[in-house]
Design an enzyme around this catalytic site. Sequence first.
Site, PDB file in Angstrom:
ATOM      1  N   LYS A 120       4.219  -6.908  -0.533  1.00 57.82           N
ATOM      2  CA  LYS A 120       2.869  -6.696  -0.005  1.00 57.82           C
ATOM      3  C   LYS A 120       2.679  -7.667   1.151  1.00 57.82           C
ATOM      4  CE  LYS A 120      -0.737  -5.202  -1.987  1.00 57.82           C
ATOM      5  NZ  LYS A 120      -1.932  -4.897  -2.818  1.00 57.82           N
ATOM      6  N   MET A 134      -6.075  -4.802   1.496  1.00 58.35           N
ATOM      7  CA  MET A 134      -5.434  -6.103   1.364  1.00 58.35           C
ATOM      8  C   MET A 134      -4.026  -6.124   1.932  1.00 58.35           C
ATOM      9  SD  MET A 134      -7.362  -8.390   0.393  1.00 58.35           S
ATOM     10  CE  MET A 134      -6.050  -9.565   0.266  1.00 58.35           C
ATOM     11  N   VAL A 152       2.119  -2.194   1.678  1.00 64.88           N
ATOM     12  CA  VAL A 152       3.141  -2.400   0.652  1.00 64.88           C
ATOM     13  C   VAL A 152       4.396  -1.631   1.047  1.00 64.88           C
ATOM     14  CG1 VAL A 152       3.728  -2.199  -1.797  1.00 64.88           C
ATOM     15  CG2 VAL A 152       1.365  -2.624  -1.111  1.00 64.88           C
ATOM     16  N   GLY A 170       2.597   2.206   0.657  1.00 65.44           N
ATOM     17  CA  GLY A 170       1.164   2.433   0.699  1.00 65.44           C
ATOM     18  C   GLY A 170       0.467   1.396   1.543  1.00 65.44           C
ATOM     19  N   GLU A 171      -0.847   1.596   1.706  1.00 68.03           N
ATOM     20  CA  GLU A 171      -1.622   0.694   2.545  1.00 68.03           C
ATOM     21  C   GLU A 171      -3.035   0.632   2.011  1.00 68.03           C
ATOM     22  OE1 GLU A 171      -2.596  -0.070   7.299  1.00 68.03           O
ATOM     23  OE2 GLU A 171      -1.411   1.674   6.647  1.00 68.03           O
ATOM     24  N   GLY A 172      -3.625  -0.540   2.054  1.00 68.47           N
ATOM     25  CA  GLY A 172      -5.000  -0.708   1.602  1.00 68.47           C
ATOM     26  C   GLY A 172      -5.661  -1.846   2.337  1.00 68.47           C
ATOM     27  N   ASP A 211     -10.876  -7.877  -9.278  1.00 65.06           N
ATOM     28  CA  ASP A 211     -10.850  -6.665  -8.452  1.00 65.06           C
ATOM     29  C   ASP A 211     -10.162  -5.533  -9.207  1.00 65.06           C
ATOM     30  OD1 ASP A 211     -11.387  -5.118  -6.234  1.00 65.06           O
ATOM     31  OD2 ASP A 211      -9.565  -5.692  -5.173  1.00 65.06           O
TER      32      ASP A 211
END
Length: 884
Positions: free
Chosen positions: A38, A20, A23, A16-18, A131
């Site tokens: 991460k 921050m 991953v 995944g990606e976000g 968060d």
Amino acid sequence: MIGRTLDRYRIESKLGEGGMGVVYKARDTELNRDVALKILPPEKVPEANRKQRFIREARAASALNHPNIVTVHDVRSVEGIDFIVMEHVDGRPLSEIIPPRGLPLPLALQYGTQMASALAAAHGAGILHRDLKPSNVMITSDGRAKILDFGLAKLTETVDTSPDAPTVPAAITEEGVIVGTAAYMSPEQTEGQPVDARSDIFSLGIVLYEMTTGRKPFTGNSRVAILHSLLHDEPPSPRQTNAGIPLDLEKGILRCLRKDPARRFQTMSDLKAALDDLRAESETLVTGPARRARSRKLWSPVAIVAFVLLAAGAALVFFRRSTRSAIATPSNAVALTTFAGVERYPSFSPDGNQVVFTWNGPAGDNEDLYVQMIGSGSPLRLTTDALSDFNPAWSPDGRWIAFLRGVNGMVTQNSYELLLIPPLGGPERRVTSVRVHNTSDVPPSYIAWCPDSTCLVITDAAKDGKRDALYVVSIDTGEKRALIEPPTTAMSDSSPALSPDGRTLVFRHSLEWGIGEIHALPLGDRVTRAGEPRLVLARDFNGEHPAWLPNGKEILVSAKSGLWKASVFSDEAPTRLPFVGEDGFLAAIAPAKGGHGTRLVYARSYTDFNIWRIDMSAPGVASTVPPRVAIASTRMEIHAQLSPDAKRVAFTSTRSGDWEIWVSDPDGANAVQLTSMKAQATGGPRWSNDGRWIAFGSNQPGNFDLFMIPSTGGNPRRLTNDPAFDQSATFSRDGRSMYFSSTRTGEYQIWKMPFGGGAATQITTRGGWYGVEAPDARSLYYTHVDDVNGVLWQLPFDSRAPQRVLDGLVWWGFTPVDAGIYYFDRAASNTRLRFLEFATGATKTVAENLGDVRWVPSATPDGRTLFYSKVDSSTDDLMLAENF
């Protein structure tokens, strides 16, 4: 990155990606396990000092070892790439699971309770999340919520305090990131103000709102609109969207979302307790008596399907078990007693309508017996003696209540009188005397009635006086008959409980202090031994206080996480009673013949230990400043020990869920978990003279032994292979040797070995528990575990003849400094800190009215500051559950 290897981690696929980072799934080639990496973008870690703060916090979070927190294995920087190594979770983010109309209520409460539990543990360790949002919560394939990304929000907070500053940290203003994050932030966080645990409570309230309704409470078409709504708007009622939400749950969610932090839940533990209660109530509502709905339109399709399935299941059970007249409803425990103080050791009358128990009274100063009628009135006080009474047991014929009277203390052996008293009060009758070892923090039960009410099974000292055995004693003559005796390698057999048919005795087989097994012994007629004992629950379960269920096949036992049901005659795994909670113990079950065989009473214990400090202008000078709390949480904080430079404190705490060693600043800040032993007992930290190592005791290997761990963290190293007890390790003045207590010769004696382990030499010959070398290194000050009156001894190394120094020490509480010896004593109910001055031999009082002080204190080398542990609150109430 796929196919690349960073250090020992081989990257296999993208998860995944976000905002921050990205991953990846990777393989740890050394430990041969899957992990998640991460990768942090370089722009997210622009400053070295912020990066170091993040690393410390991430590692502190990883040390929590909580089942609902994604474990952080490592934080690394390789070839200029910063990354976090985490456990690989097989599951999906909560953000992908919440349907448009919200989760089913049981799931929402399940996930919410788990998240609250994880955050409570983090807050107890001084760690905020900052968060929390559904995308930061993974739901595993077996239905467990796991929170990730502790510390990342703090890493990116770059708050500008200038007049033109934005209202949110810069890191959350990126395109595509701010809307998702801002919607879950607290008002104080969006305004750049200091935040505390109540900020995470606000964020969890938003997540609870979304899980139960499928909607966010604060919305808008832009970042500014969302922030305006969050700061100024009240959230819509959750029940407007989902009428199936209980009113109490709606009130709890809206309380979390109050703008003023002072009006929210004040601790995450309080919120978790509220969710626990709601979860128990919701289970009762689903399977208990039906409630009338206000309108048939309030039933959602999901609720209708659930109801039909439950009804079908209930019908199936009914027809398969036709011998039952009704289906038992699940339990929802209610308070039987709510007195100030401690109520323990419940025992039912034969008809199951009354309970005898102990209570230390309105002043909390002495334990006596009381009888409470279930459902009515105030308790009847049975005893008024100045000595403590405990362990009452109601006879099967209802004529007598047997109990013990004496002085309960943390000594190797205690002497008691075994007495009988009529249930309505009256003259007491002595049966015999017993002498028993104390094998745990809460003394076990020592007596149980024979089925015909003519005798008792009791715990008493074995023939050699070093162990406890089980005897049968006649209530008419007081004659004792040996039933079973533990081997010389064990400490005590106690907590006897006879099956309803009298054919099996279960008991606790204590291997050492605080550790034991549950055994079952077959019996013949007249409570005679008819075979060899058999293991029911092993030492790693560490069960205590067994009580038989009416079916005569199962027992309830107390363990560290509550009450468990265990089979005596099969290998079926124990199951925990879900409604009891982790603080329940000391179960009593009503006899089946009384018609209330499904009635349960147990004690629910809340004891809060914290670490306090006293500051003085000079050694032994009475302080003009009252003692103050130094290190505190809602869990246990004990065994404080100052580092040689007085800049750090090592202590024992249960804030992570297990007894572990922690290190913090003297004011409790920057607390980091040092050990992860996951043992029944770990404690007694002690700094080496150079401050590089911390010695401690743990029964993680199965027996109590000493370990040493770097004070900055690392892998612990085992120092002993024979019993060596926690709280007993100290270092010599030159730092080359260690003193400790061991029973390797059959008695508690103090031994000395080289720093770091090795061959040990016995120092004391007349018993010894805790020893500290004198400042001049010419003698050893020590206490004996058997000294009821708390004697402090001094053993000169050149004479080997111990000399009596002081009497009246509380909990072996002394610590020498250059000018004298600080020690605790108690005059009546007044606990005092006293000082014995070497120069004059005089003693003087430094502080008074210190409360329930426990264990040894720690002082700075100059003798001007002293840390100690005390009980700040202790409340044990009795809880009643019907149809459990």
